[in-house]
Design a protein around this motif. Structure first.
Motif, mmCIF file in Angstrom:
data_model
loop_
_atom_site.group_PDB
_atom_site.id
_atom_site.type_symbol
_atom_site.label_atom_id
_atom_site.label_comp_id
_atom_site.label_asym_id
_atom_site.label_seq_id
_atom_site.Cartn_x
_atom_site.Cartn_y
_atom_site.Cartn_z
ATOM 1 N N LEU A 14 -3.990 6.758 -13.539
ATOM 2 C CA LEU A 14 -3.847 5.397 -13.011
ATOM 3 C C LEU A 14 -4.548 5.256 -11.661
ATOM 4 N N PRO A 15 -4.978 4.042 -11.295
ATOM 5 C CA PRO A 15 -5.530 3.821 -9.959
ATOM 6 C C PRO A 15 -4.485 4.174 -8.886
ATOM 7 N N VAL A 16 -4.955 4.768 -7.812
ATOM 8 C CA VAL A 16 -4.058 5.208 -6.729
ATOM 9 C C VAL A 16 -4.599 4.718 -5.390
ATOM 10 N N VAL A 17 -3.694 4.209 -4.554
ATOM 11 C CA VAL A 17 -4.027 3.903 -3.166
ATOM 12 C C VAL A 17 -3.210 4.846 -2.292
ATOM 13 N N TYR A 18 -3.864 5.499 -1.331
ATOM 14 C CA TYR A 18 -3.166 6.444 -0.450
ATOM 15 C C TYR A 18 -3.823 6.420 0.924
ATOM 16 N N ASP A 19 -3.309 7.227 1.846
ATOM 17 C CA ASP A 19 -3.814 7.318 3.220
ATOM 18 C C ASP A 19 -3.867 5.932 3.879
ATOM 19 N N PHE A 20 -2.693 5.323 4.000
ATOM 20 C CA PHE A 20 -2.612 3.979 4.562
ATOM 21 C C PHE A 20 -2.721 3.953 6.094
ATOM 22 N N ARG A 21 -2.467 5.088 6.771
ATOM 23 C CA ARG A 21 -2.330 5.050 8.233
ATOM 24 C C ARG A 21 -3.612 5.373 9.006
ATOM 25 N N SER A 22 -4.475 6.207 8.437
ATOM 26 C CA SER A 22 -5.608 6.737 9.211
ATOM 27 C C SER A 22 -6.538 5.657 9.746
ATOM 28 N N GLN A 23 -6.846 4.663 8.936
ATOM 29 C CA GLN A 23 -7.786 3.624 9.365
ATOM 30 C C GLN A 23 -7.263 2.899 10.600
ATOM 31 N N ASP A 24 -5.949 2.644 10.627
ATOM 32 C CA ASP A 24 -5.372 1.941 11.769
ATOM 33 C C ASP A 24 -5.493 2.767 13.048
ATOM 34 N N VAL A 25 -5.269 4.072 12.919
ATOM 35 C CA VAL A 25 -5.394 4.963 14.086
ATOM 36 C C VAL A 25 -6.839 4.983 14.579
ATOM 37 N N LEU A 26 -7.798 4.988 13.650
ATOM 38 C CA LEU A 26 -9.206 4.945 14.037
ATOM 39 C C LEU A 26 -9.553 3.617 14.716
ATOM 40 N N MET A 27 -8.771 2.592 14.400
ATOM 41 C CA MET A 27 -8.974 1.273 15.015
ATOM 42 C C MET A 27 -8.103 1.102 16.269
ATOM 43 N N LYS A 28 -7.773 2.242 16.889
ATOM 44 C CA LYS A 28 -7.021 2.284 18.151
ATOM 45 C C LYS A 28 -5.586 1.778 18.023
ATOM 46 N N GLY A 29 -5.063 1.816 16.786
ATOM 47 C CA GLY A 29 -3.672 1.456 16.569
ATOM 48 C C GLY A 29 -2.781 2.680 16.526
ATOM 49 N N ASN A 30 -1.472 2.434 16.403
ATOM 50 C CA ASN A 30 -0.498 3.521 16.296
ATOM 51 C C ASN A 30 -0.394 4.070 14.882
ATOM 52 N N GLY A 31 -0.994 3.366 13.903
ATOM 53 C CA GLY A 31 -0.835 3.797 12.516
ATOM 54 C C GLY A 31 0.572 3.564 12.002
ATOM 55 N N ALA A 32 1.380 2.903 12.800
ATOM 56 C CA ALA A 32 2.784 2.652 12.477
ATOM 57 C C ALA A 32 3.295 1.564 13.424
ATOM 58 N N PRO A 33 4.323 0.840 13.011
ATOM 59 C CA PRO A 33 4.841 0.796 11.647
ATOM 60 C C PRO A 33 3.987 -0.103 10.753
ATOM 61 N N LEU A 34 3.956 0.271 9.454
ATOM 62 C CA LEU A 34 3.161 -0.487 8.496
ATOM 63 C C LEU A 34 3.996 -1.483 7.688
ATOM 64 N N VAL A 35 5.288 -1.198 7.581
ATOM 65 C CA VAL A 35 6.185 -2.026 6.770
ATOM 66 C C VAL A 35 6.223 -3.509 7.184
ATOM 67 N N PRO A 36 5.937 -3.869 8.448
ATOM 68 C CA PRO A 36 6.023 -5.283 8.842
ATOM 69 C C PRO A 36 5.245 -6.267 7.981
ATOM 70 N N ILE A 37 4.171 -5.849 7.317
ATOM 71 C CA ILE A 37 3.469 -6.784 6.437
ATOM 72 C C ILE A 37 4.392 -7.223 5.298
ATOM 73 N N GLY A 38 5.214 -6.294 4.812
ATOM 74 C CA GLY A 38 6.200 -6.630 3.780
ATOM 75 C C GLY A 38 7.327 -7.475 4.334
ATOM 76 N N ASP A 39 7.754 -7.165 5.567
ATOM 77 C CA ASP A 39 8.796 -7.979 6.200
ATOM 78 C C ASP A 39 8.312 -9.422 6.350
ATOM 79 N N GLU A 40 7.034 -9.566 6.711
ATOM 80 C CA GLU A 40 6.461 -10.892 6.941
ATOM 81 C C GLU A 40 6.324 -11.681 5.637
ATOM 82 N N LEU A 41 5.917 -11.017 4.561
ATOM 83 C CA LEU A 41 5.593 -11.727 3.324
ATOM 84 C C LEU A 41 6.692 -11.686 2.266
#
Length: 347
Positions: free
Chosen positions: A122-149
């Motif tokens: 099956l298609p898999v999505v993984y490594d959700f945090r690294s891109q944010d850290v490379l973009m000068k973010g904390n890589g966390a928390p990620l759950v707020p997008i779900g809280d928002e929507l």
């Protein structure tokens, strides 16, 4: 638009692997339904491997990254077969965090998504945090997008897992940050008394608060930093475990429970939160919840068991669906990255 996805979550407290199969539908707004979910406790061998992984050599860690990916793939395949799940759009895997040092531009969640795909097809999505850290973010928390929507009906959402983290609307945007360690410390102390965790907080209830220790914990610099901010096991090793080791275990449990409740209540009160949804394993810690309720006027809402247990796995499944549709799934207002973005590696 409809999608069926499986979310995988392995928390820092090593309670087990959460699997959540959910349906997501978007009309004017997003809606969801959890169709099947369960937590698979780690076999002792895997719990030890993950607990000790921070000490591995680079080569052994890379081997574990592959092995754990195949392990995850096998667990998902068994889950799919056990419940005869069909029409699955994708699997979204958080992986298991080994290192989290955004100030040094890296975070590592092991469990190679390619191995999951090889096991399941099956298609898999993984490594959700690294891109944010490379973009000068904390890589966390990620759950707020779900809280928002998905959970926008609440003033704030509080997760009590290995660490406590909160997300809320402030100034027209969703902010989020880690508050304090919770189960990663309480479980560690309970294990000294031959318990996996402090059930309902009954061990902490028997202890006495050490005011000197409490004041030392409350004075830690992290609590005085502005958001966005996040915590990792390295911070606990440096600042928490070393502070607790001289205190009798029951008293350490009582003191740390009080400390976590104080820090959580401070955030609720400072932000004038009216009602708060609490999920994660700590929602079952009756003693901790009593303390939070006593320290704030906010309405504390404990939802149905499937939301308490699987909200994070649910939201990672949702983040995978957003990634599949090339929609924003990480909020810069929550992580501190320089832009909202669509994160995760899809294979």
């Amino acid at each position: 638009m409809k999608a069926l996805a499986i979310g995988l979550m392995s928390g820092t407290s090593l309670d087990g692997l959460d699997l959540c199969f959910a349906e997501f539908e978007k009309q004017d707004t997003w809606a969801f339904q959890i169709l099947k979910a369960e937590t698979l406790p780690y076999p002792e061998e895997w719990e030890n491997k993950l607990r000790n992984s921070i000490h591995l050599s680079a080569e052994d860690l890379l081997e574990l990254h592959s092995d754990y990916g195949f392990y995850l793939g096998q667990q998902v395949k068994d889950f799919i077969n056990r419940y005869r799940l069909e029409n699955i759009s994708l699997i979204a895997s958080h992986g298991h965090t080994i290192f989290h040092q955004p100030q040094r531009r890296f975070t590592l969640q092991i469990g190679d998504g390619r191995a999951i795909k090889l096991e399941t097809g099956l298609p898999v999505v993984y490594d959700f945090r690294s891109q944010d850290v490379l973009m000068k973010g904390n890589g966390a928390p990620l759950v707020p997008i779900g809280d928002e929507l998905l959970f926008s009906g609440y003033s704030a959402c509080l997760n009590l897992g290995g660490f406590s983290n909160i997300s809320l609307q402030s100034g027209g945007k969703r902010i989020a940050f880690d508050i304090a360690p919770v189960n990663i410390v309480l479980n560690h102390l309970a294990q000294k008394l031959n318990k996996n965790f402090d059930e309902h907080g009954e061990l902490a209830r028997k202890g006495k608060i050490d005011l000197t220790l409490l004041n030392r914990l409350n004075a830690l610099d992290f609590y005085h930093l502005s958001h966005p901010k996040s915590l990792g096991i390295e911070w606990c090793n440096e600042h928490i475990f070393s502070a607790l080791h001289k205190t009798e275990t029951l008293d350490a449990l009582a003191t740390f429970t009080e400390h976590a409740a104080q820090q959580i209540a401070n955030v609720i009160n400072t932000n004038h939160i009216k009602d708060i949804l609490i999920t994660g394993g700590g929602a079952y810690n009756t003693f901790l919840i009593e303390k939070i309720r006593a320290k704030t006027k906010a309405k504390v809402i404990i939802p149905a068991k499937d939301i308490i247990d699987y909200k994070e796995a649910l939201i990672f499944a949702f983040m995978g669906v957003l990634k599949m549709n090339n929609e924003i799934n990480v909020l810069s207002s929550a992580t501190g990255s320089y832009a909202d973005h669509c994160s995760g590696v899809m294979v």
